[in-house]
Design a protein around this motif. Structure first.
Motif, PDB file in Angstrom:
ATOM      1  N   PHE A   1       0.809  -1.214   0.000  1.00  0.00           N
ATOM      2  CA  PHE A   1       0.000   0.000   0.000  1.00  0.00           C
ATOM      3  C   PHE A   1       0.850   1.275   0.000  1.00  0.00           C
ATOM      4  CE2 PHE A   1      -2.954  -3.159   1.690  1.00  0.00           C
ATOM      5  CZ  PHE A   1      -4.089  -2.896   0.936  1.00  0.00           C
ATOM      6  N   GLN A   2       2.150   1.122  -0.112  1.00  0.00           N
ATOM      7  CA  GLN A   2       3.054   2.268  -0.199  1.00  0.00           C
ATOM      8  C   GLN A   2       3.969   2.084  -1.417  1.00  0.00           C
ATOM      9  OE1 GLN A   2       4.943   2.323   3.683  1.00  0.00           O
ATOM     10  NE2 GLN A   2       3.376   3.682   4.502  1.00  0.00           N
ATOM     11  N   PRO A   3       3.401   2.188  -2.610  1.00  0.00           N
ATOM     12  CA  PRO A   3       4.181   1.938  -3.823  1.00  0.00           C
ATOM     13  C   PRO A   3       5.168   3.058  -4.115  1.00  0.00           C
ATOM     14  CG  PRO A   3       2.003   2.756  -4.397  1.00  0.00           C
ATOM     15  CD  PRO A   3       1.998   2.551  -2.915  1.00  0.00           C
ATOM     16  N   MET A   4       6.170   2.733  -4.895  1.00  0.00           N
ATOM     17  CA  MET A   4       7.152   3.729  -5.322  1.00  0.00           C
ATOM     18  C   MET A   4       6.560   4.610  -6.412  1.00  0.00           C
ATOM     19  SD  MET A   4      10.955   2.148  -5.492  1.00  0.00           S
ATOM     20  CE  MET A   4      11.882   1.899  -3.986  1.00  0.00           C
ATOM     21  N   ASP A   5       6.882   5.891  -6.340  1.00  0.00           N
ATOM     22  CA  ASP A   5       6.441   6.791  -7.404  1.00  0.00           C
ATOM     23  C   ASP A   5       7.467   6.800  -8.527  1.00  0.00           C
ATOM     24  OD1 ASP A   5       8.565   8.255  -6.416  1.00  0.00           O
ATOM     25  OD2 ASP A   5       7.328   9.814  -5.507  1.00  0.00           O
ATOM     26  N   GLU A   6       7.197   7.618  -9.533  1.00  0.00           N
ATOM     27  CA  GLU A   6       8.073   7.675 -10.706  1.00  0.00           C
ATOM     28  C   GLU A   6       9.500   8.072 -10.343  1.00  0.00           C
ATOM     29  OE1 GLU A   6       8.565  10.424 -14.740  1.00  0.00           O
ATOM     30  OE2 GLU A   6       6.666  10.393 -13.658  1.00  0.00           O
ATOM     31  N   THR A   7       9.646   9.112  -9.531  1.00  0.00           N
ATOM     32  CA  THR A   7      10.978   9.613  -9.185  1.00  0.00           C
ATOM     33  C   THR A   7      11.794   8.563  -8.448  1.00  0.00           C
ATOM     34  OG1 THR A   7      10.117  11.879  -9.035  1.00  0.00           O
ATOM     35  CG2 THR A   7      12.240  11.438  -7.997  1.00  0.00           C
ATOM     36  N   SER A   8      11.182   7.900  -7.472  1.00  0.00           N
ATOM     37  CA  SER A   8      11.897   6.885  -6.694  1.00  0.00           C
ATOM     38  C   SER A   8      12.269   5.685  -7.558  1.00  0.00           C
ATOM     39  CB  SER A   8      11.030   6.430  -5.519  1.00  0.00           C
ATOM     40  OG  SER A   8      10.758   7.511  -4.640  1.00  0.00           O
ATOM     41  N   THR A   9      11.360   5.301  -8.454  1.00  0.00           N
ATOM     42  CA  THR A   9      11.636   4.165  -9.332  1.00  0.00           C
ATOM     43  C   THR A   9      12.831   4.445 -10.227  1.00  0.00           C
ATOM     44  OG1 THR A   9       9.301   3.502  -9.336  1.00  0.00           O
ATOM     45  CG2 THR A   9      10.687   2.674 -11.125  1.00  0.00           C
ATOM     46  N   VAL A  10      12.823   5.615 -10.868  1.00  0.00           N
ATOM     47  CA  VAL A  10      13.926   5.980 -11.764  1.00  0.00           C
ATOM     48  C   VAL A  10      15.242   6.055 -11.004  1.00  0.00           C
ATOM     49  CG1 VAL A  10      14.854   7.850 -13.180  1.00  0.00           C
ATOM     50  CG2 VAL A  10      12.469   7.149 -13.447  1.00  0.00           C
ATOM     51  N   LYS A  11      15.205   6.656  -9.829  1.00  0.00           N
ATOM     52  CA  LYS A  11      16.418   6.771  -9.014  1.00  0.00           C
ATOM     53  C   LYS A  11      16.963   5.392  -8.667  1.00  0.00           C
ATOM     54  CE  LYS A  11      18.160   8.736  -4.669  1.00  0.00           C
ATOM     55  NZ  LYS A  11      17.802   9.494  -3.437  1.00  0.00           N
ATOM     56  N   GLY A  12      16.075   4.470  -8.306  1.00  0.00           N
ATOM     57  CA  GLY A  12      16.507   3.127  -7.957  1.00  0.00           C
ATOM     58  C   GLY A  12      17.086   2.373  -9.143  1.00  0.00           C
ATOM     59  N   VAL A  13      16.466   2.514 -10.303  1.00  0.00           N
ATOM     60  CA  VAL A  13      16.944   1.825 -11.509  1.00  0.00           C
ATOM     61  C   VAL A  13      18.344   2.322 -11.882  1.00  0.00           C
ATOM     62  CG1 VAL A  13      16.571   1.498 -13.976  1.00  0.00           C
ATOM     63  CG2 VAL A  13      14.639   1.326 -12.395  1.00  0.00           C
ATOM     64  N   ILE A  14      18.516   3.644 -11.887  1.00  0.00           N
ATOM     65  CA  ILE A  14      19.825   4.215 -12.224  1.00  0.00           C
ATOM     66  C   ILE A  14      20.885   3.759 -11.220  1.00  0.00           C
ATOM     67  CG2 ILE A  14      21.133   6.356 -12.425  1.00  0.00           C
ATOM     68  CD1 ILE A  14      19.296   5.848 -14.766  1.00  0.00           C
ATOM     69  N   GLU A  15      20.520   3.724  -9.943  1.00  0.00           N
ATOM     70  CA  GLU A  15      21.469   3.275  -8.920  1.00  0.00           C
ATOM     71  C   GLU A  15      21.876   1.824  -9.157  1.00  0.00           C
ATOM     72  OE1 GLU A  15      21.404   2.073  -4.208  1.00  0.00           O
ATOM     73  OE2 GLU A  15      20.172   3.800  -4.831  1.00  0.00           O
ATOM     74  N   ALA A  16      20.914   0.979  -9.522  1.00  0.00           N
ATOM     75  CA  ALA A  16      21.213  -0.435  -9.757  1.00  0.00           C
ATOM     76  C   ALA A  16      22.186  -0.608 -10.920  1.00  0.00           C
ATOM     77  CB  ALA A  16      19.914  -1.200 -10.029  1.00  0.00           C
ATOM     78  N   VAL A  17      21.921   0.092 -12.027  1.00  0.00           N
ATOM     79  CA  VAL A  17      22.790  -0.031 -13.198  1.00  0.00           C
ATOM     80  C   VAL A  17      24.183   0.511 -12.890  1.00  0.00           C
ATOM     81  CG1 VAL A  17      23.125   0.662 -15.600  1.00  0.00           C
ATOM     82  CG2 VAL A  17      20.830   0.086 -14.783  1.00  0.00           C
ATOM     83  N   ASP A  18      24.234   1.665 -12.243  1.00  0.00           N
ATOM     84  CA  ASP A  18      25.532   2.267 -11.920  1.00  0.00           C
ATOM     85  C   ASP A  18      26.354   1.378 -10.990  1.00  0.00           C
ATOM     86  OD1 ASP A  18      24.720   4.372 -13.455  1.00  0.00           O
ATOM     87  OD2 ASP A  18      24.424   5.783 -11.798  1.00  0.00           O
ATOM     88  N   THR A  19      25.687   0.739 -10.057  1.00  0.00           N
ATOM     89  CA  THR A  19      26.387  -0.106  -9.087  1.00  0.00           C
ATOM     90  C   THR A  19      27.043  -1.311  -9.754  1.00  0.00           C
ATOM     91  OG1 THR A  19      24.884   0.544  -7.298  1.00  0.00           O
ATOM     92  CG2 THR A  19      26.121  -1.509  -7.004  1.00  0.00           C
ATOM     93  N   HIS A  20      26.337  -1.934 -10.668  1.00  0.00           N
ATOM     94  CA  HIS A  20      26.822  -3.181 -11.253  1.00  0.00           C
ATOM     95  C   HIS A  20      27.607  -2.990 -12.550  1.00  0.00           C
ATOM     96  CE1 HIS A  20      24.594  -5.721  -8.427  1.00  0.00           C
ATOM     97  NE2 HIS A  20      23.554  -4.915  -8.599  1.00  0.00           N
ATOM     98  N   ASP A  21      27.257  -1.984 -13.344  1.00  0.00           N
ATOM     99  CA  ASP A  21      27.858  -1.864 -14.673  1.00  0.00           C
ATOM    100  C   ASP A  21      28.496  -0.509 -14.950  1.00  0.00           C
ATOM    101  OD1 ASP A  21      27.079  -4.303 -16.685  1.00  0.00           O
ATOM    102  OD2 ASP A  21      25.651  -4.118 -15.059  1.00  0.00           O
ATOM    103  N   GLY A  22      28.459   0.418 -13.995  1.00  0.00           N
ATOM    104  CA  GLY A  22      29.121   1.699 -14.194  1.00  0.00           C
ATOM    105  C   GLY A  22      28.178   2.804 -14.632  1.00  0.00           C
ATOM    106  N   SER A  23      28.526   4.022 -14.280  1.00  0.00           N
ATOM    107  CA  SER A  23      27.650   5.170 -14.544  1.00  0.00           C
ATOM    108  C   SER A  23      27.657   5.624 -16.000  1.00  0.00           C
ATOM    109  CB  SER A  23      28.064   6.348 -13.651  1.00  0.00           C
ATOM    110  OG  SER A  23      29.424   6.702 -13.891  1.00  0.00           O
ATOM    111  N   ASP A  24      28.583   5.093 -16.789  1.00  0.00           N
ATOM    112  CA  ASP A  24      28.626   5.462 -18.203  1.00  0.00           C
ATOM    113  C   ASP A  24      28.041   4.383 -19.105  1.00  0.00           C
ATOM    114  OD1 ASP A  24      30.585   3.630 -17.684  1.00  0.00           O
ATOM    115  OD2 ASP A  24      32.087   4.558 -19.001  1.00  0.00           O
ATOM    116  N   THR A  25      27.377   3.403 -18.500  1.00  0.00           N
ATOM    117  CA  THR A  25      26.848   2.277 -19.251  1.00  0.00           C
ATOM    118  C   THR A  25      25.561   2.643 -19.991  1.00  0.00           C
ATOM    119  OG1 THR A  25      27.755   0.718 -17.639  1.00  0.00           O
ATOM    120  CG2 THR A  25      25.996  -0.101 -19.073  1.00  0.00           C
TER     121      THR A  25
END
Length: 316
Positions: A128-152
């Motif tokens: 009942f406390q879903p993520m909004d657009e901003t939080s989702t995008v922030k989380g996705v970018i963090e995941a990619v940057d963590t595993h594959d780099g910020s320039d990926t």
């Protein structure tokens, strides 16, 4: 409007104001969903995936590429870029998509890193406390940057509701996206009433309800967390994918089913064809490819292996 009086039986559809009436479900339904998710997690671990969570709580599965070549060489081709997948509305969420992900999107591509993002608000997870657009995008970018780099750079793929999350990513990080794959996308022409009416309102009319509408009614649209999310927390106004907003460097594959009971497939098809014709008239190369299955319904490309080869060939 012409002068006159509105009939007494006519009522406006006020999506975010109308009271919703979820269909009660017994506890064992959620227990069965939890069992499916438990089995699916074991299956994903067997195939090399590991479950992670970002600092803001977004959960996802990640499998790194299995080759030893430098990333700079691997990122020259779209079929070697990391794949980010967003699932649609379904009991047990990502679990339903595992066969398609492993046998279609990731088939014979161990040189590609894969991210599978969860969305508990549309997965029978009592959220009942879903993520909004901003939080989702922030989380996705963090995941990619963590595993594959910020320039990926990466490839985005979304089915049904997942196409909205693809749209959010396109708004936030267009320069990092090289390809978009949209399966039964609800984000295209979302400002038209078709998706809203077919998913949230059509089942209220017994006379208009078909067998497929009844399945949607029982399996998805009346689940309490799903309806709560769509009516109270989902930003419909900012989730439509406009074809003109897609950068020129991004290749797009759209897959639609002609007998889709949620998406107005004919309108979406015509919109894409008109857009492609306009691009041709300007002397520009069309970046949107269309796969259309005229006799298929919503979810055909997820549960049926027949179109998977077509999708793979179009992606490559």
């Amino acid at each position: 409007f012409e002068p006159g009086r509105t009939g007494s039986g006519v009522k406006p559809r006020r999506l975010t104001l109308d009271q919703f009436q979820p269909l009660p479900r017994p506890l064992f339904v959620y227990g069965a969903v939890a069992l499916i998710e438990f089995t699916a997690r074991a299956y994903l671990k067997y195939y090399g995936f590991t479950r992670y969570a970002t600092t803001n709580g977004l959960r996802y599965w990640y499998r790194p590429r299995q080759d030893s070549e430098p990333s700079s060489c691997q990122q020259q081709l779209n079929h070697q870029l990391p794949l980010l997948f967003f699932h649609g509305i379904a009991p047990a969420g990502i679990s339903v998509y595992i066969p398609m992900v492993l046998k279609c999107l990731c088939r014979n591509q161990r040189s590609r890193a894969v991210f599978l993002f969860e969305n508990p608000a549309v997965s029978y997870a009592m959220c009942f406390q879903p993520m909004d657009e901003t939080s989702t995008v922030k989380g996705v970018i963090e995941a990619v940057d963590t595993h594959d780099g910020s320039d990926t750079h990466f490839v985005l793929c979304g089915h049904s509701f997942g196409s909205c999350q693809v749209t959010w990513m396109l708004h936030a990080a267009p320069s990092r996206i090289k390809q978009i794959v949209l399966l039964d996308p609800v984000a295209l022409m979302l400002s038209n009433p078709d998706v809203m009416v077919n998913f949230l309102y059509k089942h209220q009319s017994q006379a208009r309800r078909t067998v497929k509408d009844t399945v949607i009614y029982l399996m998805a649209s009346t689940e309490i967390c799903i309806e709560h999310y769509l009516r109270r927390h989902f930003s419909w106004y900012n989730s439509e994918l406009w074809l003109d907003d897609i950068p020129d460097h991004v290749k797009v594959l759209v897959c639609i089913a002609g007998k889709d009971t949620i998406v107005n497939a004919n309108s979406v098809k015509q919109e894409i064809l008109i857009y492609n014709e306009e691009m041709k008239s300007r002397g520009s190369f069309s970046k949107i490819e269309l796969l259309h299955w005229p006799n298929a319904g919503h979810g055909y490309c997820v549960v049926n292996s027949i179109p998977w080869n077509q999708i793979i060939q179009a992606m490559e």
